[in-house]
Design a protein around this motif. Structure first.
Motif, PDB file in Angstrom:
ATOM      1  N   LEU A 144      32.510  78.370  38.607  1.00 10.77           N
ATOM      2  CA  LEU A 144      32.953  78.025  39.962  1.00 10.77           C
ATOM      3  C   LEU A 144      32.271  78.922  40.994  1.00 10.77           C
ATOM      4  O   LEU A 144      31.877  78.473  42.075  1.00 10.77           O
ATOM      5  N   TRP A 145      32.110  80.227  40.632  1.00 15.00           N
ATOM      6  CA  TRP A 145      31.513  81.170  41.586  1.00 15.00           C
ATOM      7  C   TRP A 145      30.042  80.872  41.824  1.00 15.00           C
ATOM      8  O   TRP A 145      29.523  81.100  42.917  1.00 15.00           O
ATOM      9  N   SER A 146      29.364  80.347  40.814  1.00 13.58           N
ATOM     10  CA  SER A 146      27.962  79.936  41.002  1.00 13.58           C
ATOM     11  C   SER A 146      27.898  78.759  41.968  1.00 13.58           C
ATOM     12  O   SER A 146      26.992  78.666  42.805  1.00 13.58           O
ATOM     13  N   GLY A 147      28.891  77.852  41.867  1.00  9.30           N
ATOM     14  CA  GLY A 147      28.965  76.721  42.790  1.00  9.30           C
ATOM     15  C   GLY A 147      29.232  77.166  44.215  1.00  9.30           C
ATOM     16  O   GLY A 147      28.630  76.653  45.170  1.00  9.30           O
ATOM     17  N   VAL A 148      30.130  78.151  44.368  1.00 12.78           N
ATOM     18  CA  VAL A 148      30.429  78.695  45.696  1.00 12.78           C
ATOM     19  C   VAL A 148      29.174  79.334  46.294  1.00 12.78           C
ATOM     20  O   VAL A 148      28.868  79.160  47.481  1.00 12.78           O
ATOM     21  N   GLN A 149      28.429  80.065  45.448  1.00  8.75           N
ATOM     22  CA  GLN A 149      27.186  80.695  45.924  1.00  8.75           C
ATOM     23  C   GLN A 149      26.213  79.648  46.458  1.00  8.75           C
ATOM     24  O   GLN A 149      25.591  79.838  47.498  1.00  8.75           O
ATOM     25  N   ASP A 150      26.108  78.509  45.745  1.00 10.76           N
ATOM     26  CA  ASP A 150      25.209  77.449  46.196  1.00 10.76           C
ATOM     27  C   ASP A 150      25.658  76.877  47.541  1.00 10.76           C
ATOM     28  O   ASP A 150      24.840  76.605  48.412  1.00 10.76           O
ATOM     29  N   LEU A 151      26.961  76.708  47.716  1.00 11.89           N
ATOM     30  CA  LEU A 151      27.472  76.124  48.962  1.00 11.89           C
ATOM     31  C   LEU A 151      27.240  77.051  50.161  1.00 11.89           C
ATOM     32  O   LEU A 151      27.120  76.598  51.295  1.00 11.89           O
ATOM     33  N   LEU A 152      27.162  78.371  49.903  1.00 14.71           N
ATOM     34  CA  LEU A 152      27.022  79.337  50.990  1.00 14.71           C
ATOM     35  C   LEU A 152      25.581  79.787  51.227  1.00 14.71           C
ATOM     36  O   LEU A 152      25.249  80.271  52.304  1.00 14.71           O
ATOM     37  N   ALA A 153      24.719  79.629  50.215  1.00 15.29           N
ATOM     38  CA  ALA A 153      23.342  80.146  50.321  1.00 15.29           C
ATOM     39  C   ALA A 153      22.547  79.361  51.367  1.00 15.29           C
ATOM     40  O   ALA A 153      22.707  78.144  51.501  1.00 15.29           O
ATOM     41  N   PRO A 154      21.682  80.058  52.115  1.00 15.34           N
ATOM     42  CA  PRO A 154      20.851  79.355  53.107  1.00 15.34           C
ATOM     43  C   PRO A 154      19.783  78.501  52.417  1.00 15.34           C
ATOM     44  O   PRO A 154      19.444  78.723  51.251  1.00 15.34           O
TER      45      PRO A 154
END
Length: 451
Positions: A94-104
């Motif tokens: 889930l945290w990898s998914g969150v990182q993708d949603l926030l990454a520029p």
């Protein structure tokens, strides 16, 4: 075709007991326009009754494994795998998914697959999951491969929606291929992949049987043509499959007379005036893969699934093991109950692991494959049958900047008005579907039809 056997890398061995061993591609995905077009061709060739589908709820579709830290780990699926840490990952995905949603959004025109995934999903996903995936699909190193050319869907998803996950979820309108009864059936029955009863080589055999009575064959010799469609590899050490080993108890080998000497690459057969084209083609390398087919009588696998991949950090020489009997038990034959496995060795790591692909001892490859099966799947007994093949320069590598190379190649052909079309795995996809699609696109262009 340079040899007496049609099919190139589509190569299947059929035994007297009805077992089928695949030495090249072993399954085809039905999805997308290219997948639909291939299924339509299968229907037109009269092979519909020979199709062996694998539905999405089958263990070979649902269960895929990684071998890391000396153990097999099922790749996470479902909500549980997202919300809690599942080995070999140290944190919930889930945290990898969150990182993708926030990454520029990335700003580079191209990026290595590893750098792209690390930036969007984190170091662990890049080092373990994507490293293994690139070894399974391309037999290649994700640190050298281009994300824009190897995984264009992921690259475009980020550019379109700033997030890979959002881009995939919201997607673009899916291109539809030529509908056929078989492609409709594949959708209705939710196939994840399919093969043929006689093995994948029977697709090439059916094509040949279709073409011969229509007079579409050429004798060896010099041919004058208005236009050439080249399916030769762009470059690399050569092509063709070399079968190694001498037959002995329970083992098939020997070099059959129909195996060609190494096929020339296109870069080496072009006329001098096309040297700028040859130079671009030489920048598209290919890697060699050793394919070791093993059959074990009376054995049982510890897990049921498609197979397992091995990240380069665990063992660079071993790409993975496919559990052929799980996906296609119809290929096991009528003999005693058995398990068929395919061990994939080498790829981008072939020379450092085994030396020259043209000179490697088959006994070394067999020993390495048996050791892997013993250590990773617990099969202690000796195999009742083994087939060892080394496919030299069989998988082209789309390294960084591949998209620019293919653009320059297209521009040179257009500007020089060369009567030459380039098709095959060297340019826009290495799968069976991709190769068929590239041929179809070349014919449409020749006929002046829209894509």
């Amino acid at each position: 075709e340079a040899s007496a056997r049609l099919g190139g890398w589509l190569q299947s061995t059929r035994t007297a007991e009805g077992a089928v061993f695949e030495h090249g591609p072993r399954g085809v995905r039905p999805g997308g326009a290219a997948g639909s077009d291939t299924l339509r061709m299968v229907s037109e060739l009269g092979l519909e009754g020979d199709v062996l589908p694998v539905p999405r709820d089958h263990p070979a579709s649902r269960n895929r494994f990684l071998y890391t830290g000396g153990a097999l780990h099922k790749l996470p699926s479902g909500l549980g795998g997202l919300l809690r840490p599942v080995p070999p990952f140290s944190r919930a995905l889930l945290w990898s998914g969150v990182q993708d949603l926030l990454a520029p959004t990335g700003t580079e025109p191209d990026e290595s697959v590893h750098a792209f995934v690390r930036r969007r999903f984190g170091q662990e996903v890049a080092d373990i999951a994507v490293d293994s995936l690139c070894r399974g699909v391309f037999a290649g190193d994700c640190r050298a491969l281009s994300v824009r050319s190897c995984f264009p869907v992921l690259f475009e998803a980020e550019r379109r929606r700033r997030s890979v996950l959002l881009g995939l979820a919201l997607g673009s309108r899916k291109e539809r291929g030529a509908e056929s009864g078989l492609s409709c059936r594949a959708e209705a029955e939710r196939w994840s992949q399919w093969s043929l009863r006689g093995g994948m080589e029977s697709l090439a055999e059916a094509l040949a049987a279709f073409l011969r009575p229509r007079g579409l064959t050429l004798a060896d010799g010099t041919v004058t043509a208005d236009h050439v469609v080249s399916a030769l590899p762009a470059a690399g050490e050569g092509g063709g499959a070399q079968t190694l080993g001498s037959p002995r108890d329970g083992e098939e080998g020997g070099t059959p007379p129909d195996i060609p000497s190494l096929l020339p690459a296109l870069a080496e057969v072009l006329p001098a005036e096309a040297e700028p084209l040859a130079q671009e083609l030489r920048r598209i390398p290919a890697v060699s893969v050793a394919v070791v087919n093993l059959q074990y009588e009376g054995a049982t696998l510890p897990v049921m699934g498609f197979g397992h991949l091995v990240p380069s950090s665990e063992d660079a020489s071993l790409l993975g093991i496919v559990y052929d009997s799980v996906a296609f038990p119809q290929h096991d034959g009528t003999g005693a109950a058995s398990v068929r496995l395919t061990v994939m060795l080498g790829g981008a790591w072939f020379r450092q692991s085994f030396g020259d692909p043209a000179a490697v001892a088959p006994a070394l490859l067999l020993q390495r494959a048996q050791a892997a099966v013993r250590e990773q799947l617990g099969l202690e007994v000796a195999p009742t049958r083994s087939i060892i093949k080394v496919h030299q320069a069989c998988i082209p590598q789309y390294t960084l900047g591949h998209w620019q190379r293919t653009e320059r190649i297209s521009r040179f052909l257009a500007e020089q008005q060369l009567p030459l079309s380039l098709i095959g795995a060297s340019y826009a996809g290495v799968s069976v579907n991709d190769c068929i699609a590239s041929a179809k696109a070349a014919v449409r262009q020749l006929l002046g039809q829209p894509h």
